[in-house]
Design a protein around this motif. Structure first.
Motif, PDB file in Angstrom:
ATOM      1  N   LYS A  23       4.281   0.001 -58.642  1.00  0.00           N
ATOM      2  CA  LYS A  23       4.013  -1.317 -58.049  1.00  0.00           C
ATOM      3  C   LYS A  23       5.214  -2.232 -58.239  1.00  0.00           C
ATOM      4  CE  LYS A  23       0.363  -3.817 -56.379  1.00  0.00           C
ATOM      5  NZ  LYS A  23      -0.241  -4.938 -57.089  1.00  0.00           N
ATOM      6  N   GLY A  36      -4.061   0.769 -53.270  1.00  0.00           N
ATOM      7  CA  GLY A  36      -5.293   0.059 -52.945  1.00  0.00           C
ATOM      8  C   GLY A  36      -5.144  -1.428 -53.058  1.00  0.00           C
ATOM      9  N   GLY A  37      -6.247  -2.120 -52.833  1.00  0.00           N
ATOM     10  CA  GLY A  37      -6.220  -3.574 -52.903  1.00  0.00           C
ATOM     11  C   GLY A  37      -7.571  -4.157 -52.575  1.00  0.00           C
ATOM     12  N   GLU A  52      -5.174   0.006 -46.969  1.00  0.00           N
ATOM     13  CA  GLU A  52      -4.262  -0.291 -48.083  1.00  0.00           C
ATOM     14  C   GLU A  52      -3.305   0.871 -48.350  1.00  0.00           C
ATOM     15  OE1 GLU A  52      -3.666  -2.909 -50.068  1.00  0.00           O
ATOM     16  OE2 GLU A  52      -5.215  -4.294 -49.411  1.00  0.00           O
ATOM     17  N   GLU A  56       0.723   0.472 -48.036  1.00  0.00           N
ATOM     18  CA  GLU A  56       1.509   0.559 -49.272  1.00  0.00           C
ATOM     19  C   GLU A  56       2.447   1.755 -49.341  1.00  0.00           C
ATOM     20  OE1 GLU A  56      -1.507  -2.041 -52.044  1.00  0.00           O
ATOM     21  OE2 GLU A  56      -1.267   0.081 -52.514  1.00  0.00           O
ATOM     22  N   GLU A 102       5.656  -3.129 -51.391  1.00  0.00           N
ATOM     23  CA  GLU A 102       4.744  -3.191 -52.533  1.00  0.00           C
ATOM     24  C   GLU A 102       4.883  -2.013 -53.507  1.00  0.00           C
ATOM     25  OE1 GLU A 102       0.945  -4.605 -51.279  1.00  0.00           O
ATOM     26  OE2 GLU A 102      -0.025  -4.104 -53.174  1.00  0.00           O
TER      27      GLU A 102
HETATM   28 NA    NA Z   1      -2.397  -3.376 -53.684  1.00  0.00          NA
END
Ligand code: NA
Ligand code: 6U4
Ligand code: NA
Length: 158
Positions: A23, A36-37, A52, A56, A102
């Motif tokens: 990240k 994810g998110g 997500e 990402e 991200e």
């Molecule tokens: Na995320």
């Protein structure tokens, strides 16, 4: 009262490897994790999980190919928030993982998961996931580095 917020977390498997992302910003920065998110109001949890993942690391999955393997709850001492994380996995996907704003994606052997650079809870529940078990876990943190207490149990249906 605890305010519940819904999140997704997706793991892609290929042979004896798992795809993780480093990240680059925000919550969990500099930690390796799945992708994810937050679930948006206009989408299902499965749609959010697929979206997500794609945002990402540019990997595509059909929401219906995602298997729900776990339900995780995180609370933080002194904070009125409960993170409700739905965990999915699949080995059916399209595209090569690409770095985004991200995440930096990387394949790891299942036996070489970098737990020292991950959320402390991952060390506790990854063994369940890697053995193909379904499970529920709840973890109570002090700050973001120390688990004060937790509970984890295998479950038969999600
Ligand atoms: Na995320
Ligand atoms: P934005 O605001 O767009 O940057 P968004 O991508 O929607 O955020 P994000 O990245 O903050 O959400 O979501 C947090 C991610 O981290 C989710 O995939 C859930 C995961 N996560 C949160 N706490 C975790 C923990 N203790 N252990 C773990 N994953 C966790 O393995
Ligand atoms: Na995101």
């Amino acid at each position: 009262m605890l305010v519940k917020k819904l999140f997704t977390l997706v793991f892609i498997n290929k042979e004896d490897q798992i795809l993780l992302g480093l990240k680059k910003r925000g919550f969990g920065v500099k930690k390796w994790n799945g992708f994810g998110g937050k679930v948006e109001p206009n989408e299902t949890i499965l749609e959010a999980a697929a979206r997500e993942l794609n945002e990402e690391c540019c990997v595509s999955v059909r929401p219906s190919d995602l298997k729900n393997i776990a339900h995780l709850e995180f609370t933080f001492e002194g904070q009125p928030m409960l993170m409700d994380v739905r965990v999915f996995s699949t080995n059916v996907f399209e595209g090569n993982p690409k770095e985004t704003e991200e995440m930096v994606p990387k394949w790891f052997k299942n036996t070489e998961v970098p737990f020292d650079d991950m959320w402390p809870d991952d060390r506790i529940w990854f063994p369940y996931m890697l053995q193909g078990k379904k499970f529920f876990g709840k973890f109570h943190y002090e700050g973001f580095d120390k688990i004060l207490n937790y509970k984890i149990e295998e479950i038969n249906c999600m």
